[in-house]
Design an enzyme around this catalytic site. Structure first.
Site, PDB file in Angstrom:
ATOM      1  N   ASP A   1      -5.499  -3.658  -2.679  1.00  0.00           N
ATOM      2  CA  ASP A   1      -4.515  -3.255  -1.679  1.00  0.00           C
ATOM      3  C   ASP A   1      -3.734  -4.454  -1.134  1.00  0.00           C
ATOM      4  O   ASP A   1      -4.310  -5.444  -0.701  1.00  0.00           O
ATOM      5  CB  ASP A   1      -5.243  -2.547  -0.524  1.00  0.00           C
ATOM      6  CG  ASP A   1      -4.303  -1.811   0.398  1.00  0.00           C
ATOM      7  OD1 ASP A   1      -3.408  -2.446   0.971  1.00  0.00           O
ATOM      8  OD2 ASP A   1      -4.465  -0.586   0.556  1.00  0.00           O
TER       9      ASP A   1
ATOM     10  N   SER B   1       0.835  -1.194   0.000  1.00  0.00           N
ATOM     11  CA  SER B   1       0.000   0.000   0.000  1.00  0.00           C
ATOM     12  C   SER B   1       0.877   1.255   0.000  1.00  0.00           C
ATOM     13  O   SER B   1       1.847   1.325  -0.736  1.00  0.00           O
ATOM     14  CB  SER B   1      -0.956  -0.056   1.198  1.00  0.00           C
ATOM     15  OG  SER B   1      -1.998   0.862   1.063  1.00  0.00           O
TER      16      SER B   1
END
Length: 296
Positions: A197, A39
């Site tokens: 993610d 991320s």
């Protein structure tokens, strides 16, 4: 000193990692062979390696200036995104990762961007909703350093090697996918497959360093939350913020919170260095005592 380094996700909390790295890395000669990030931690991993922290923070400060809302209703009515953070992030990545900077990263270390592959036969909106929801619930009620709910739902980890990115656009796509949290950040597409993610599988992707640890090589994991405790894993060291970082993950208006995260990273980096110095002094003292007792 550390053969492997992992950057946990955490949105704007990852600016703590910038302050920590910039404080610690030059003092200990940190040159890991393998570095992995998830991320926003993947972005922190790369801009710190380039020494581009001041540039990034200045661009973010400029982006936050004058903003009073996290949403753009006028733009949304014109067909744009309600949450402009995704477009702003994409612009920043595209500006930073030039061909020269990509080449510099490829020559420096084995950088890997962690992404999550949703279950193949789930509609992507359903996968995103369930994955993000499970992650948030697990984080809220159990606070694990390494979440497992995503794997149990069928999400698979994947790593994109920066060395395999032929063009900057490939790296930007991998970073956007690693931070894909709809509706704030758009879903990603890597190698013509959907990606979300990287934190949905494990927000602190130290699993990608397990091979090094098994071979007896030390690794360092940079978290973004002040966990009360961390796992005890051979050859692994965790560094974490000394307090909760009071900032929203996706805010585009709270520059003071971002600056706080960065400055806390500097202070915690200094504390980490003092701990290393005490450990080295203690080890040196034990060695001297052992030598003094050795009759040979």
């Amino acid at each position: 000193m550390y053969a492997g380094l992992a950057f946990a996700g955490g949105g704007n909390r990852c600016y703590w990692q910038g302050g920590f790295y910039e404080t610690v890395a030059p003092r200990i000669g940190l040159r890991p062979r393998r570095v992995v990030g998830a991320s926003a931690g993947a972005f922190a991993m790369l801009y710190t390696a380039l020494g581009a922290g001041p540039y990034v923070r200045e661009r973010v400060r400029e982006g936050c200036a004058g903003r009073t809302s996290e949403t753009d209703w006028a733009g949304f009515r014109r067909g744009g995104r309600l949450f402009p953070v995704g477009d702003m992030y994409h612009t920043l990545l595209s500006e930073l990762f030039t061909p020269d900077n990509l080449a510099a990263l490829q020559a420096q270390a084995d950088f890997r961007v962690a992404i999550s592959r949703p279950p193949r036969f789930w509609p992507l909106p359903v996968a995103a909703m369930l994955g993000i929801g499970a992650y948030q619930l697990e984080k809220r009620f159990f606070r694990p350093v390494h979440p497992t709910a995503g794997r149990r739902l069928g999400f698979k980890p994947d790593l994109i090697r920066v060395a395999d990115c032929a063009e900057p656009v490939d790296l930007v796509a991998a970073l956007m996918a690693s931070a894909a949290v709809p509706p704030f950040m758009p879903a990603g597409l890597v190698d013509r497959r959907a990606a979300l993610d990287g934190g949905l599988v494990d927000s602190a992707p130290a699993w990608a360093l397990a091979e090094l640890e098994a071979a007896g090589e030390p690794t360092l994991v940079l978290l973004t939350r002040p966990f009360a405790g961390v796992p005890e894993i051979a050859n692994r060291t965790y560094a974490r913020p000394s307090q909760v970082i009071p900032i929203s993950q996706f805010t585009i208006k709270n520059w003071e919170g971002i600056r706080f995260a960065y400055e806390l990273g500097i202070r915690d980096g200094e504390t980490f260095l003092r701990g290393l110095e005490r450990r080295d002094l203690s080890a040196s003292s034990r060695t001297s005592e052992a030598q003094s007792r050795d009759p040979s």
